[in-house]
Design an enzyme around this catalytic site. Structure first.
Site, PDB file in Angstrom:
ATOM      1  N   PHE A 117       0.607  10.002  -2.924  1.00  0.00           N
ATOM      2  CA  PHE A 117       1.341   8.748  -2.660  1.00  0.00           C
ATOM      3  C   PHE A 117       0.382   7.571  -2.750  1.00  0.00           C
ATOM      4  O   PHE A 117      -0.829   7.756  -2.733  1.00  0.00           O
ATOM      5  CB  PHE A 117       2.019   8.783  -1.292  1.00  0.00           C
ATOM      6  CG  PHE A 117       1.134   9.201  -0.153  1.00  0.00           C
ATOM      7  CD1 PHE A 117       0.426   8.242   0.577  1.00  0.00           C
ATOM      8  CD2 PHE A 117       0.990  10.531   0.189  1.00  0.00           C
ATOM      9  CE1 PHE A 117      -0.408   8.622   1.629  1.00  0.00           C
ATOM     10  CE2 PHE A 117       0.162  10.929   1.246  1.00  0.00           C
ATOM     11  CZ  PHE A 117      -0.533   9.975   1.953  1.00  0.00           C
ATOM     12  N   GLU A 150     -10.983   7.815  -4.814  1.00  0.00           N
ATOM     13  CA  GLU A 150     -12.437   7.914  -4.706  1.00  0.00           C
ATOM     14  C   GLU A 150     -12.779   8.526  -3.356  1.00  0.00           C
ATOM     15  O   GLU A 150     -12.441   7.985  -2.305  1.00  0.00           O
ATOM     16  CB  GLU A 150     -13.098   6.543  -4.842  1.00  0.00           C
ATOM     17  CG  GLU A 150     -12.964   5.927  -6.222  1.00  0.00           C
ATOM     18  CD  GLU A 150     -13.746   4.632  -6.339  1.00  0.00           C
ATOM     19  OE1 GLU A 150     -14.944   4.623  -5.999  1.00  0.00           O
ATOM     20  OE2 GLU A 150     -13.143   3.630  -6.758  1.00  0.00           O
ATOM     21  N   VAL A 199      -4.045   0.739  -2.323  1.00  0.00           N
ATOM     22  CA  VAL A 199      -5.200  -0.023  -1.855  1.00  0.00           C
ATOM     23  C   VAL A 199      -6.031  -0.449  -3.063  1.00  0.00           C
ATOM     24  O   VAL A 199      -6.550   0.388  -3.806  1.00  0.00           O
ATOM     25  CB  VAL A 199      -6.064   0.810  -0.891  1.00  0.00           C
ATOM     26  CG1 VAL A 199      -7.289   0.014  -0.451  1.00  0.00           C
ATOM     27  CG2 VAL A 199      -5.237   1.244   0.311  1.00  0.00           C
ATOM     28  N   THR A 200      -6.149  -1.752  -3.273  1.00  0.00           N
ATOM     29  CA  THR A 200      -6.986  -2.279  -4.349  1.00  0.00           C
ATOM     30  C   THR A 200      -7.750  -3.503  -3.856  1.00  0.00           C
ATOM     31  O   THR A 200      -7.263  -4.252  -3.016  1.00  0.00           O
ATOM     32  CB  THR A 200      -6.168  -2.707  -5.589  1.00  0.00           C
ATOM     33  OG1 THR A 200      -5.426  -3.906  -5.298  1.00  0.00           O
ATOM     34  CG2 THR A 200      -5.203  -1.620  -6.027  1.00  0.00           C
ATOM     35  N   VAL A 201      -8.944  -3.686  -4.384  1.00  0.00           N
ATOM     36  CA  VAL A 201      -9.728  -4.909  -4.183  1.00  0.00           C
ATOM     37  C   VAL A 201     -10.321  -5.275  -5.536  1.00  0.00           C
ATOM     38  O   VAL A 201     -10.943  -4.441  -6.200  1.00  0.00           O
ATOM     39  CB  VAL A 201     -10.858  -4.721  -3.144  1.00  0.00           C
ATOM     40  CG1 VAL A 201     -11.651  -6.031  -3.000  1.00  0.00           C
ATOM     41  CG2 VAL A 201     -10.296  -4.293  -1.794  1.00  0.00           C
ATOM     42  N   ARG A 241     -17.329  -6.222  -1.337  1.00  0.00           N
ATOM     43  CA  ARG A 241     -18.376  -6.425  -0.333  1.00  0.00           C
ATOM     44  C   ARG A 241     -18.217  -7.734   0.446  1.00  0.00           C
ATOM     45  O   ARG A 241     -19.191  -8.393   0.787  1.00  0.00           O
ATOM     46  CB  ARG A 241     -19.768  -6.336  -0.978  1.00  0.00           C
ATOM     47  CG  ARG A 241     -20.075  -4.930  -1.485  1.00  0.00           C
ATOM     48  CD  ARG A 241     -21.427  -4.841  -2.171  1.00  0.00           C
ATOM     49  NE  ARG A 241     -21.722  -3.455  -2.496  1.00  0.00           N
ATOM     50  CZ  ARG A 241     -21.256  -2.818  -3.570  1.00  0.00           C
ATOM     51  NH1 ARG A 241     -20.464  -3.468  -4.415  1.00  0.00           N
ATOM     52  NH2 ARG A 241     -21.546  -1.564  -3.800  1.00  0.00           N
ATOM     53  N   ARG A 247     -12.379  -3.342   4.986  1.00  0.00           N
ATOM     54  CA  ARG A 247     -12.629  -3.039   6.399  1.00  0.00           C
ATOM     55  C   ARG A 247     -11.660  -3.803   7.297  1.00  0.00           C
ATOM     56  O   ARG A 247     -11.130  -3.241   8.255  1.00  0.00           O
ATOM     57  CB  ARG A 247     -14.080  -3.359   6.768  1.00  0.00           C
ATOM     58  CG  ARG A 247     -14.402  -3.111   8.241  1.00  0.00           C
ATOM     59  CD  ARG A 247     -15.871  -2.996   8.475  1.00  0.00           C
ATOM     60  NE  ARG A 247     -16.423  -1.798   7.851  1.00  0.00           N
ATOM     61  CZ  ARG A 247     -16.346  -0.582   8.391  1.00  0.00           C
ATOM     62  NH1 ARG A 247     -15.745  -0.397   9.560  1.00  0.00           N
ATOM     63  NH2 ARG A 247     -16.869   0.454   7.767  1.00  0.00           N
ATOM     64  N   ILE A 287     -13.205  -7.103   3.019  1.00  0.00           N
ATOM     65  CA  ILE A 287     -11.746  -7.141   2.887  1.00  0.00           C
ATOM     66  C   ILE A 287     -11.115  -5.812   3.267  1.00  0.00           C
ATOM     67  O   ILE A 287     -10.182  -5.756   4.093  1.00  0.00           O
ATOM     68  CB  ILE A 287     -11.347  -7.550   1.456  1.00  0.00           C
ATOM     69  CG1 ILE A 287     -11.716  -9.011   1.217  1.00  0.00           C
ATOM     70  CG2 ILE A 287      -9.854  -7.339   1.237  1.00  0.00           C
ATOM     71  CD1 ILE A 287     -11.470  -9.474  -0.212  1.00  0.00           C
ATOM     72  N   TYR A 326     -13.249   6.527   2.131  1.00  0.00           N
ATOM     73  CA  TYR A 326     -12.464   6.504   3.356  1.00  0.00           C
ATOM     74  C   TYR A 326     -13.076   7.264   4.529  1.00  0.00           C
ATOM     75  O   TYR A 326     -12.578   7.173   5.646  1.00  0.00           O
ATOM     76  CB  TYR A 326     -11.048   7.007   3.056  1.00  0.00           C
ATOM     77  CG  TYR A 326     -10.336   6.083   2.096  1.00  0.00           C
ATOM     78  CD1 TYR A 326      -9.827   4.870   2.534  1.00  0.00           C
ATOM     79  CD2 TYR A 326     -10.237   6.389   0.740  1.00  0.00           C
ATOM     80  CE1 TYR A 326      -9.204   4.000   1.657  1.00  0.00           C
ATOM     81  CE2 TYR A 326      -9.623   5.525  -0.148  1.00  0.00           C
ATOM     82  CZ  TYR A 326      -9.106   4.322   0.321  1.00  0.00           C
ATOM     83  OH  TYR A 326      -8.509   3.456  -0.553  1.00  0.00           O
TER      84      TYR A 326
END
Length: 432
Positions: free
Chosen positions: A432, A143, A106-108, A114, A119, A117, A147
């Site tokens: 993972f 982090e 998972v990356t943004v 904000r 969500r 994306i 979550y």
């Protein structure tokens, strides 16, 4: 749905048309993930091929978000602004091993924070996972604060174990069985079977992806999908000659001090096997310390030694996070103590686990049913608390003290604890 010029789509896990290398879309997705985790060097064709094989073996679903408003003379339109991956394995809940929907990669990009994306990606994916029949979803978070708002609760902790092996390391129990050193490649037909025996008996264990076998055999190194020539391996055989555990390790170099043997992976189907592997690791000449990652919060090794002060721990951190999607299916697979019943009310902002549930427990197993909304509840919790309650990560009193579980005025906390509290802690030895 995302607005403006943002669009979501799946990335095919395949090679390019009429070519032996990974497709450009797949390459852009992998490099987007690598950049998100600060691995800025693009993947080579050989690395992409290795990753592709691994993702195909896991049957991963890769999702990307693209921003079509970016100037094409500055940015390759195939490069995503966000990535998201999923695949299916299993989770040991205690009384049963259940299917688990695993979330990864998972990356943004910082330019697109904000905007809703994550969500959008997470909410839609968890809804699909529930519809597909998964009792739980799980991830390992880099982090901790991200979550919880999606209903994931922390269920395991891991730490790095350090064993001082200077001088004679004495164990209380006499040595048993034998160790055999072998080429890492020999683990190709061994590692998965040993892990499955561990996985079937350890609450909190999550199934392993293809990459772990490649790391165990030395085909992949610590930094990625390239061979690791420094890797060494050994297996533990019990008195009947059956392999009950394995370990892979590398020499950490002559500097810095102490001179350390670094365990890359240690999997033991029995506690005796794990103890004897550590006895083996303590026997190397010139080595002053052995480090081992993914040790449990209650690791038993200090109890095995005549001098427990030889063992120290560092880098304790959260490990596995679990999101309950189907309360009856998940809690049916849990262990309990004794016989009794209670009603649990759950609030869930995403609406996936909302409701009241009756648990009828007989001789340590439960039948869980959804109840009418007006049914009185013996205890109330938010969906975040379901995961530690499910896996027994924290006892009932601890969850109440933390404000995660609220008993009603008529509820006997002692009676609730007698049903729900479990010995030990859940433990997962892989991420993972």
């Amino acid at each position: 749905m995302l607005g403006g010029h943002l669009r979501i789509g799946n990335v095919a896990v395949e090679r390019g048309a009429d070519t032996d290398v990974a497709s450009p879309g797949y390459a852009a997705w992998v490099n987007g993930v690598w950049e998100g985790f600060y691995h800025y060097k693009p993947a080579s064709d050989g690395q992409l091929e290795q990753m592709l094989q691994s993702h195909q073996a896991d049957e991963r679903v890769l999702t990307a978000v693209w921003d079509d408003s970016r100037p094409r003379d500055l940015v390759d339109p195939l490069v995503p602004v966000a990535t998201y991956g999923t695949f299916a394995k299993t989770l040991n809940i205690g009384a049963a091993v259940v299917p688990a929907h695993l979330v990864t990669s998972v990356t943004v990009r910082p330019t697109h924070r904000r905007r809703g994306i994550l969500r959008e990606l997470m909410s839609a994916d968890l809804s699909r996972a529930k519809q597909a029949g998964y009792p739980v979803a799980a991830l390992t978070a880099s982090e901790a604060t991200i979550y919880g708002r999606f209903g994931f609760g922390r269920v395991t902790e891991t730490q790095t174990l350090h064993l001082d092996v200077r001088g004679d390391v004495r164990f209380h129990a006499p040595a048993t069985g034998s160790m055999v050193q072998l080429a890492p490649g020999k683990l190709a037909g061994i590692a998965n079977g040993v892990f499955e025996r561990f996985h079937s008996t350890r609450r909190g264990s999550v199934g392993r992806q293809e990459a772990y076998l490649r790391h165990a055999t030395g085909a992949w190194g610590e930094e990625g999908p390239e061979p690791e020539p420094k890797l060494r391996a050994a297996v533990y055989l019990d008195g009947s000659g059956e392999i009950q555990g394995y370990v892979t390790y590398v020499f950490g170099g002559w500097d810095p001090k102490p001179i350390t043997l670094k365990v890359r992976d240690l999997v033991a189907a029995t506690e005796v096997a794990r103890r004897e592997i550590f006895r083996f690791l303590a026997s190397f000449d010139l080595i002053e310390s052995v480090s081992c990652p993914f040790a449990a919060a209650n690791d038993p090794l200090p109890w095995a030694l005549e001098n427990p002060a030889r063992v120290g721990f560092s880098e304790r951190e959260h490990g596995l996070w679990v999101r309950v999607l189907d309360v009856p299916a998940a809690f049916d697979a849990r262990e309990y103590r004794g016989t009794g019943s209670f009603t649990l009310a759950v609030t869930d902002p995403l609406g996936l686990a909302d409701g009241r549930y009756g648990l009828e427990i007989r001789d340590g197993r439960a039948t869980v049913t959804a109840l009418a909304e007006a049914s009185p509840a013996d205890a109330t919790c938010d969906v975040v608390a379901l995961a530690p309650l499910l896996l027994g990560s924290c006892d009932t009193a601890g969850l109440i003290a933390a404000g995660l579980l609220e008993p009603s005025s008529h509820t006997s906390v002692a009676a609730l604890a007698a049903l729900l509290d479990l010995p030990g802690v859940p433990h997962a030895i892989n991420g993972f």
